[in-house]
Scaffold this active site. Structure first.
Site, short mmCIF file in Angstrom:
data_model
loop_
_atom_site.label_atom_id
_atom_site.label_comp_id
_atom_site.label_asym_id
_atom_site.label_seq_id
_atom_site.Cartn_x
_atom_site.Cartn_y
_atom_site.Cartn_z
N GLY A 23 0.83 -1.19 0.00
CA GLY A 23 0.00 0.00 0.00
C GLY A 23 0.87 1.25 0.00
O GLY A 23 2.05 1.20 0.33
N CYS A 24 0.27 2.37 -0.39
CA CYS A 24 1.05 3.60 -0.52
C CYS A 24 1.54 4.09 0.83
O CYS A 24 2.74 4.34 1.02
CB CYS A 24 0.24 4.67 -1.24
SG CYS A 24 -1.44 4.89 -0.62
N TYR A 25 0.64 4.23 1.81
CA TYR A 25 1.09 4.67 3.13
C TYR A 25 2.13 3.72 3.72
O TYR A 25 3.17 4.16 4.21
CB TYR A 25 -0.10 4.80 4.09
CG TYR A 25 -1.02 5.96 3.82
CD1 TYR A 25 -0.58 7.28 3.91
CD2 TYR A 25 -2.36 5.76 3.52
CE1 TYR A 25 -1.44 8.35 3.69
CE2 TYR A 25 -3.23 6.82 3.31
CZ TYR A 25 -2.77 8.11 3.39
OH TYR A 25 -3.62 9.16 3.18
#
Lengths: 348, 348, 348, 348
Positions: free
Chosen positions: D148-150
């Site tokens: 995921g990006c975060y």
């Protein structure tokens, strides 16, 4: 009618004062000074005021200012303290939107603002202008130091927790703050240009921000402590939006804190405050919900049993500056605190 | 490998040239000059380049520039013409991204740019760098005047109509143009600040824009006329976006024009052009569809039988400046015209 | 106090009506209807209204609406005409912010809005609500069709030229219009999403926009003509900003027009209009100068001897919709036209 | 050449994969599937791709996908796990950009994504695709769960601190994260509309975000612990910008941590990583410095002796999604890890 003078009318806080005061039912704006624009029609510089005022920028003359009931200083730091004693001696009330009367600690003032304070005696008599926490003193004050924008969010965001002892670890506070670009003022600055700052996000002032000592002094005042909040962490960020400020505050709760209904605590604390809105549990305050208004909204989350997150939003130019200054003026002049400040946020 | 020098590397066209040339398979960027930043690492000033170059800004030294094969001037108007003759004499090819070699009419140059041209002889030999219309001459040129951003959209937007005589009323042209803020350059300017220019829209340069004479000269060149387009109206507007330019061009068709399949005319005219995209009938080109790319897109509408509307979009910093400059360099150096320029627009 | 009902309170014009009317000194908003949100607190949906109203969305009930003095329809096209006759029969005054009472030409209405008009008799008695041009009729009207946003800018931008015959070529008008995104309404729509529409610019509705027939009908009304403006060209564009509309209008002057002092003509024409500001020659109106206010500003340029350019700005949600609707209500109810509408634009 | 299939090509990660892969020197994109757009030219939907591809969206057919060397799933959660076993059995390598192969903890997956995992055996063999921390395993993997990006920002931002034991209080971590709007995907959603989200700022997902368990699992993996990070606080915020993600991470240092040169620790840890840039002390990373590029930048501050602040920026669609996915593909296919990913950020 209260006659008002504004010193330094070409910045954003100056023009925002005008926007509010030109519609204030008990105020006449008598003069607006500018070193660089004297003689120019205000509405020529700010076309949004066309049709609403015939004011012309004037030179700063102390004698002229003495004819006013209230003078706002929307100037760089260090200007108000030059004129304050003389004006006060002539019965003029002063609201300074810069930092000259924010910090009681002279050493902090000198360190962070790089100048000596020239009227420390008057500073002692001046009052920190956060009406919700300091109303009684403001009502009697001749000189009010209008709080910084970030400190307003932090102090109002934490006050209910600090007024009651033992709820939080005072040394755990982390403030991750975000401001719209207007907070940096009206100036030609490459870093603030549209092309450099839109569609991007960054932290700034990571080496330390001038609002840090004001926050620490303010929290100690609220908590009736003197030397706490030494480990406070405050990191401001720049958001590509014009107005708006959101502070996300992280706090460690004590055992007692975890057992307290904090939502109720906040709601009760602010139940009679027109300008502070404690939103229902799990609300998500948006800065646009206060755009152009003097409201400040608070929401609480508890992502971990011992961790409280307080989110506070305000319009940095209104509750964070010009609106709060008018709120202070209302109190100082014995007017209803809300007068001229009940405008609804512009949404969308 | 072609060795390249860039004079004036701190503006947006300079850093955009770098973004393109550092990835160009046949180019080595040998030097980048800046009066104010000499000695500073380029990636220190532009962190987007960290990890991609070790270049350091250097002083402008003609001797050093003479060692380059090609020199780009990404400088204010009037700089390239100081150095051009000397460099050309030493076999250096020049692409000027400013206006020194755009206007053949010296009187226009002096009127609009407020300076005398210092090398009119070289100007006569220089070539206007609009590859799609002028490819053969560019290939043989030593000095190329890279077109202005607005003139690029207008000339490519109108060329198919002008190459064939009798289709339009040459004196009916109205250009309503819109540009992102980066077109104004990288500078500290209050009017270009985020707070002053976001969430707003305005026209500008209504008293006349420097690109007006360039457009008129360019259209006459295309139409093989000399004194037409005198009534041309050109009104630029500022859009709160970083990059992107859209020109909406209004034209009165002649009887012959109304009987012509203009969509086909355009598609045929540009069928072999990699960088010009004639979109299907009734398409709505968005500036973001070319963000960061060297593409220029055109769409046609005919809202009234005798009225044609041509909409043209490009990235003002790429096809409108640095990308087109590299396209010219490719031609001047005998490389494939597309080399280093096939990057796809960043969307979203 | 005038009791007001708002039908369709969940769109941007609905909430903007609320923002204005909740501060209007002579109005009580009695009800706000919504099919989908009945029972929900309005301030729960629009947190900007927290602390300012206790209104709850209600179902649309004609009987309830009949108890109001004035009903605003902030609904999709076709809703107001269902209820208007019944309400008017009971003495309720109606302002429709949709298109049901804008076009007197029924064929145009059917063509552009895709529905039959259900109360053509009432339509004939209704009045087109452009107060500056139609004040006397509005004062006596029971039903007012509130103008479209684009048509407001065009009609007020051209009226001084049309009221005096012979100044312009009526068939030369080109309108290059630009609107902020709020003009498209409050809805889930991919094309209107932040990611799709920010940092970009485009034309839209190039195949024809519903405001086109309204503009043509309106200009004929002003010019006291019937079949002119057939070649009018109107191309709207979408600007990445929330509020704001700017129309750039291109006109061919006649010989007589070129000999007229048009700046004076406009200034005289609008000298007594509070909401129309003819700016000094060569001013550059910005949309932000009217953000949140009911002002409309006009500036004139003459880039060629026979070409006039009129630039008009307004806030599409205020003078272009809700503000003008309240201006109409004030007239219909015999109040001062400016009541509740003197708020100053939010700048920055 | 590696033949690639992309399942789910109409979202932002799909079109971003295309932007990268169409310029990848060792890749042929063979197919792009879409349930809703099958048969439509990709460049018709995404005009930025006009001139760059003739691909047409196709239906998802497993047999067709089996002819590819690598298949990317740019689909909603739960799609990849339906097809993965079959494809892997036929020798196809898979990179899933959704969450199906991110969490090894099945209970967490079910809780946060609301579905049962349908191929837990394959999940066990799959590899978490964070190349800088997991390169060796990725090189041998058949199935990679793209982070995921975060979680990418947090894991790379904290890894140097976790690989060496005893530097920080593992239970002190607070992540105040900010994302551009594209992170929410390409969809019609009122809350994501331009008018609702520009010129404003807010927190979101305050009740818990799906990336929380992924972060906790990832940090335990890095620290070689199993049950730490239980008190981790993660609050995401929405920034009015298209691309870009910035995480501000607050950490309590241990005594040992305060005595360590953390700047050197980070620089050494990442010295051979092309895509991770540890910026000089007191740098202020901006998201625009990575716009469109696969770079991730880190900066460290120590505002209090025992408090470390780590700021991490990336482009959420590149290093946070499609770029990292291609980086994984390169490793899985034995190519140079940087191939096709060396594009420079678009600035401005």
């Amino acid at each position: 009618m209260i006659s008002v003078g504004i010193v330094g009318g070409t910045g954003y806080t100056g023009v925002e004062l005008l926007r509010i005061l030109l519609r204030h039912p008990q105020v006449t704006v008598r003069m607006l000074t500018s070193r660089t624009e004297a003689g120019r029609a205000v509405a020529d510089m700010f076309p949004s005021l066309r049709g609403h005022t015939d004011l012309v920028f004037s030179d700063l003359t102390v004698d002229a200012l003495k004819t006013c009931d209230v003078v706002f200083f929307a100037t760089p730091h260090g200007v108000a303290m030059k004129y304050a004693e003389d004006l006060v001696a002539h019965g003029v009330k002063i609201v300074d939107l810069a930092a000259d009367f924010r910090l009681q600690n002279l050493a902090d003032f000198e360190t962070w603002y790089g100048m000596k304070h020239t009227c420390p005696e008057l500073l002692k008599q001046s009052v920190y202008g956060l009406p919700e926490l300091n109303r009684a003193h403001i009502s009697k004050a001749n000189v009010v130091g209008n709080p910084g924008c970030y400190p307003t969010t932090v102090q109002l965001g934490l006050a209910p927790l600090l007024k009651e002892q033992g709820l939080i670890d005072l040394n755990s506070i982390i403030i991750d703050a975000k401001s719209g670009v207007s907070g940096a003022g009206r100036k030609a600055d490459l870093g603030l240009s549209f092309t450099e700052s839109t569609d991007s996000f960054k932290a700034y002032a990571v080496a330390g921000h001038r609002h840090h000592p004001e926050i620490v002094e303010g929290l100690n005042r609220i908590a009736s402590t003197q030397t706490e909040f030494k480990n406070l962490v405050f990191v401001p960020h720049l958001v590509p939006m014009i107005r708006g400020m959101l502070s996300t505050i992280y706090i460690d709760l004590t055992e007692q804190g975890t057992e307290t209904d904090l939502q109720s605590l906040y709601e009760t604390f602010y139940q009679h405050e027109y300008f502070v809105d404690v939103m229902p549990h799990k609300s998500v305050p948006e800065t646009r919900s206060v755009r152009g208004s003097n409201m400040l909204r608070i929401a609480l989350y508890q992502p971990q049993p011992k961790k409280l997150v307080v989110v506070v939003v305000q319009d940095n130019l209104v509750k964070g500056a010009a609106g709060q200054a008018v709120q202070n003026m209302n109190l100082m002049c014995g007017l209803s605190e809300q007068l001229g400040l009940t405008g609804i946020a512009l949404m969308p």
